[in-house]
Design an enzyme around this catalytic site. Sequence first.
Site, PDB file in Angstrom:
ATOM      1  N   GLU A 159       0.869  -1.197   0.000  1.00 12.08           N
ATOM      2  CA  GLU A 159       0.000   0.000   0.000  1.00 12.08           C
ATOM      3  C   GLU A 159       0.895   1.233   0.000  1.00 12.08           C
ATOM      4  O   GLU A 159       0.747   2.137   0.815  1.00 12.08           O
ATOM      5  CB  GLU A 159      -0.894  -0.015   1.237  1.00 12.08           C
ATOM      6  CG  GLU A 159      -1.684  -1.324   1.388  1.00 12.08           C
ATOM      7  CD  GLU A 159      -2.472  -1.428   2.689  1.00 12.08           C
ATOM      8  OE1 GLU A 159      -1.937  -1.013   3.728  1.00 12.08           O
ATOM      9  OE2 GLU A 159      -3.613  -1.906   2.644  1.00 12.08           O
ATOM     10  N   CYS A 162     -10.240   0.770   8.274  1.00  9.23           N
ATOM     11  CA  CYS A 162      -9.551   2.045   8.473  1.00  9.23           C
ATOM     12  C   CYS A 162     -10.177   3.174   7.683  1.00  9.23           C
ATOM     13  O   CYS A 162     -10.330   4.282   8.175  1.00  9.23           O
ATOM     14  CB  CYS A 162      -8.056   1.908   8.171  1.00  9.23           C
ATOM     15  SG  CYS A 162      -7.661   1.516   6.478  1.00  9.23           S
TER      16      CYS A 162
END
Lengths: 657, 657
Positions: B326, B421
């Site tokens: 990521e 998240c």
Amino acid sequence: MVKSEKLTNVSYKAVQIRDPFWTKYMNLVRDEVIPYQWGALNDRIEDAAPSHAIQNFRIAAGEAEGEFYGYIFQDSDVAKWLEAVAYSLATSPDLELEKLADETIDLLGKAQQADGYLNTHFSIKYPDRRWVNERDNHETYCAGHLIEAAVAYYETTGKIKLLDIACKLADHIDSIYGAEEGKQRGYPGHQEIELALMRLYEATGVERYLKLSLFFIDERGQEPHYFKLEAEQRAERFGRESLLKEGYYHLYKHNYEYNQSHLPVREQHHAVGHAVRAVYMYAGMTDVAAATQDQTLIDSCKRLWDNVTQRQMYITGGIGSNHDGEAFSFDYDLPNDTAYTETCAAIGLVFWAHRMLHLDPHGKYADVIERALYNGTISGMSLDGKSFFYVNPLEVWPDACKRPDKMHVEPVRQKWFGCACCPPNIARLIASLGQYIYSQSEQTAYVHQYIGSETKLEVAGRSVQLSQQTNYPWDETIELAVSPDRPGEFTVAVRIPGWCEGASVHVNGQAVSVEATLHKGYFAIKREWKAGDIVRIVLPMPVERIYANPNVRVNAGKVALQRGPVVYCLEQADNGAILPDISLPEHAALDVRFEPEVLGGVAVITGEAVRGELFGWDATLYAAKKRSERSVSIKAIPYFAWANRGAGEMQVWIRER
Amino acid sequence: MVKSEKLTNVSYKAVQIRDPFWTKYMNLVRDEVIPYQWGALNDRIEDAAPSHAIQNFRIAAGEAEGEFYGYIFQDSDVAKWLEAVAYSLATSPDLELEKLADETIDLLGKAQQADGYLNTHFSIKYPDRRWVNERDNHETYCAGHLIEAAVAYYETTGKIKLLDIACKLADHIDSIYGAEEGKQRGYPGHQEIELALMRLYEATGVERYLKLSLFFIDERGQEPHYFKLEAEQRAERFGRESLLKEGYYHLYKHNYEYNQSHLPVREQHHAVGHAVRAVYMYAGMTDVAAATQDQTLIDSCKRLWDNVTQRQMYITGGIGSNHDGEAFSFDYDLPNDTAYTETCAAIGLVFWAHRMLHLDPHGKYADVIERALYNGTISGMSLDGKSFFYVNPLEVWPDACKRPDKMHVEPVRQKWFGCACCPPNIARLIASLGQYIYSQSEQTAYVHQYIGSETKLEVAGRSVQLSQQTNYPWDETIELAVSPDRPGEFTVAVRIPGWCEGASVHVNGQAVSVEATLHKGYFAIKREWKAGDIVRIVLPMPVERIYANPNVRVNAGKVALQRGPVVYCLEQADNGAILPDISLPEHAALDVRFEPEVLGGVAVITGEAVRGELFGWDATLYAAKKRSERSVSIKAIPYFAWANRGAGEMQVWIRER
């Protein structure tokens, strides 16, 4: 072409190649690849991945002590070497090499078990686990390569020792698998033996081998699913342990598309899964379809052919666009920069196309052979024969090869591989190139490929000598001398490639109209032939701008350059960095010239294109102002010759304006 | 703008938003996201991934029996919910919600241990393994979120209970980490507490928190490497077990770039590694740099800012182009179709930009906030507030999401995530939107963002009421009422966005020359203000064609459409399939109209473009013939609103001809 005629292939050993383009490659295979490979198999090459392949046979033969080392399919490397040697000996006799091969065959004979079984991984390591996991264990795969080698070695040398070994092994396998009571209803996890058994059948005439091949093909994908039953039988657990041991491969074990066992083959409409497995299987299916004339199988072969060549093939003849599983993807998914396009898969496509051509005589199959030969197969080997690509991308930005999703893409060829499938596969393709050039039927001599060569066929009761002279693919002209041993009427059919417009043919200086009798890609010249007749074929080779089907989204607005059968690319070495910034005006003139000093001698394409100015953007990522543009000269080189001048950007598809 | 002036932020709680665009989003957060999230934290949502987050606290507090369940950072979900609630209460008081929050805070208090430690994963599961693996364990990360929530809740409600909990926890952490004898020289494996400690320092004035934050920042990446020492300390083995337990994450553990500990932060020149970790850290660094005025740290922040915004940011404000980790990639590697561009990373970029703006007052930072706000952050949430994207690609072909290298790309938003998240991060961003609009200094009131709102500042010894009315980003006009409690001279500085050409400003109907005093992106109006003065700002919003830096190879020959701050895209729903086939003539007229019925009311862009004919290609993959073309009407919609009408193709960058 007379429709009902059955085409018979002309073997590599009946063809002598003397060709400015290919002789160089054949010599490389003979002088570089085969000796290097022998060194590798014997672990004599510094810096190369260890092989241990010959040592495994020594251990299995009781001539050495030690443990098996290598992949589960390590044996096949030796078989592929023997097969390449066989082809090479056919055109370049070499007593020393033949002796080495004979000794290796003796070793194989000693390693073979009394019941015919021959696989060092299992003989040495797991003698009690033979034939318990066909899905993963590559036992038939290794056997298939051994059989192919045996047939080739027998054809070339007439020696039967390896053929005997292969027959004993095939007979053993026939005792294990089959529909009969007491046999297992299994089939290969990595297809290969299907086509090998057909070669063995053709070489020996033993029907049992045809029957076994047909069984493997028919049984595949039937329910209850063999690989599932087999896994239950050995109480396989799918979990941590297998993940640890097998890494990625673990993920494919329960994905039956991976090895094309998701459906019976006659119900398969799309090419899926591991591309090499797929095309090896399709080749075997085609062999069986031709031998049995089973119409549903013929239909299946044609349907899969259409899917592959109309939806899933790169312009280079590369197939298998998906790194994950080295696999086919879905229709029109042909990314240029993440392409997998394994060298072996393009080679397998040649094998399959060759069989399709004889099942269903049509120039489109020979077109694909030509496309793969001049582009996506030989791109796998450097011009000095010393390094190799597994993966043949159509666009490379070397920096991006650091990205994990492009990690499989190498910007320069590698010396040798632990999993050494591609280098020996290129070797056997090139060494056996002769077989792709001619076929014959009762009344017709066929010329499929334009490669300087000689052969002698039996047509219309005559012995006909054919002799090609050409500087193809750089030159447009082929001179074909047709010399029957006595004059008489028969047909010479020459392929007019799909890429060619305006081909012309002269016989002894007299023009003959091509259009009139062009049928399924071949121009048939039926006449009274006599010794010394000369057919002159001219295939005009302007630079063609090729466009992709609009469904291939990545090629939108782009053009590829092709001349004759050769696909071109831009390289950073000639055109500077940031190749995507180059755009080619729609009507820009493109010139061709042969450059003997460049990349071993290739025709290059030059022209004027346009580039944006690059300066002034250092601190700007996005701007509303278009960059000013300037004219630049570009130079394109044949795709097969890319990456022979160090790492740099490369692209096949160029933006058009 | 007077250069030496120090900018002070105006808190979200001092700003009332009444805006046609944003009020809708704020209401969604209040009415949909926060209640949904509460349901999720309590495992009351059918079909959603289990959370167990509240239950973990109950167990840790001794109010329930059971085992910890969830990610190692599960506690942070509760903290993020509390933080979003705090912001929401500031603008939408809700006694019931506040009671729920108070009860939750009570529960947190009970779960806190006597020494201040508060982390249910370790209290419940591994009480003896506190602070032994900062690299992986997210203890400071969870603490950081708790501290942020505590500060927000204190600011909104004035209640100190959660602040007390946070201070005790921060003091406990201060007793563990530091340069002093007996403390560990560690720092976070997932940065977050650095910026949180700075918020705590600002809220409490306790220097210790500044010092600890500075320590974490200074210590990071120093040799001997803490994560290495720590791993040796616990005799960590890197091998099978960790691969099994942690999957992918296992690969990042020894890659210190992943968490930006590869170098001391002052030596970091390129943004690398996990993008959210990176921008959270950069935000914390910027806070510390502002508080300490440490020039080398200021330089480092600016250098990293330039790298991110000039080399590694999508036009949407998305960052982190690499799915693997990521993460940031290398300069100019901004693929559209495999982009990761996590919603949280774009949000983190807003956090960082907001701090940079106050460290180094310049409109370019507010420009990036605007870019992210109207594009790459809210694209993460559906228009009904009920589904979310982690990944925000700039080009989607839904079929291709089956490819393993694009598996992270979803063509439609998902309801909730096990690793939750992004949704709560969007919630806290939107709920605290007020803080991004205004700042003040001794003599100047700053307007950074054009959002209908009111606030009261203290400038030049006066209380100045500012009130914006606008239909931004659809309309070009903003009316800003400036009302000091008594007349007097001071400055009102309004941002002229980087995308804007030809802005005009009128004060009480009188034109003032913008060019003259435009400085670092702000137009400063220094005059005698009196109650009822009206500033009328017009920011012309023609459709802009945006071009990318030529090093961004994937955007070669392509253009993106932007109007005002809003980036547009084409969707299949409006333009049919095979979007890459569309090309936009360089001088094609592009019209804008507001469509109240479309996608909740957006301005759409229409124009004439060109498409190739699609028929006749079914059996053809490559051809030398260019397709004939036809004119087609195209419609572009705001990028943030894509994927609200089912799965389909989408692309931001359009071929230009």
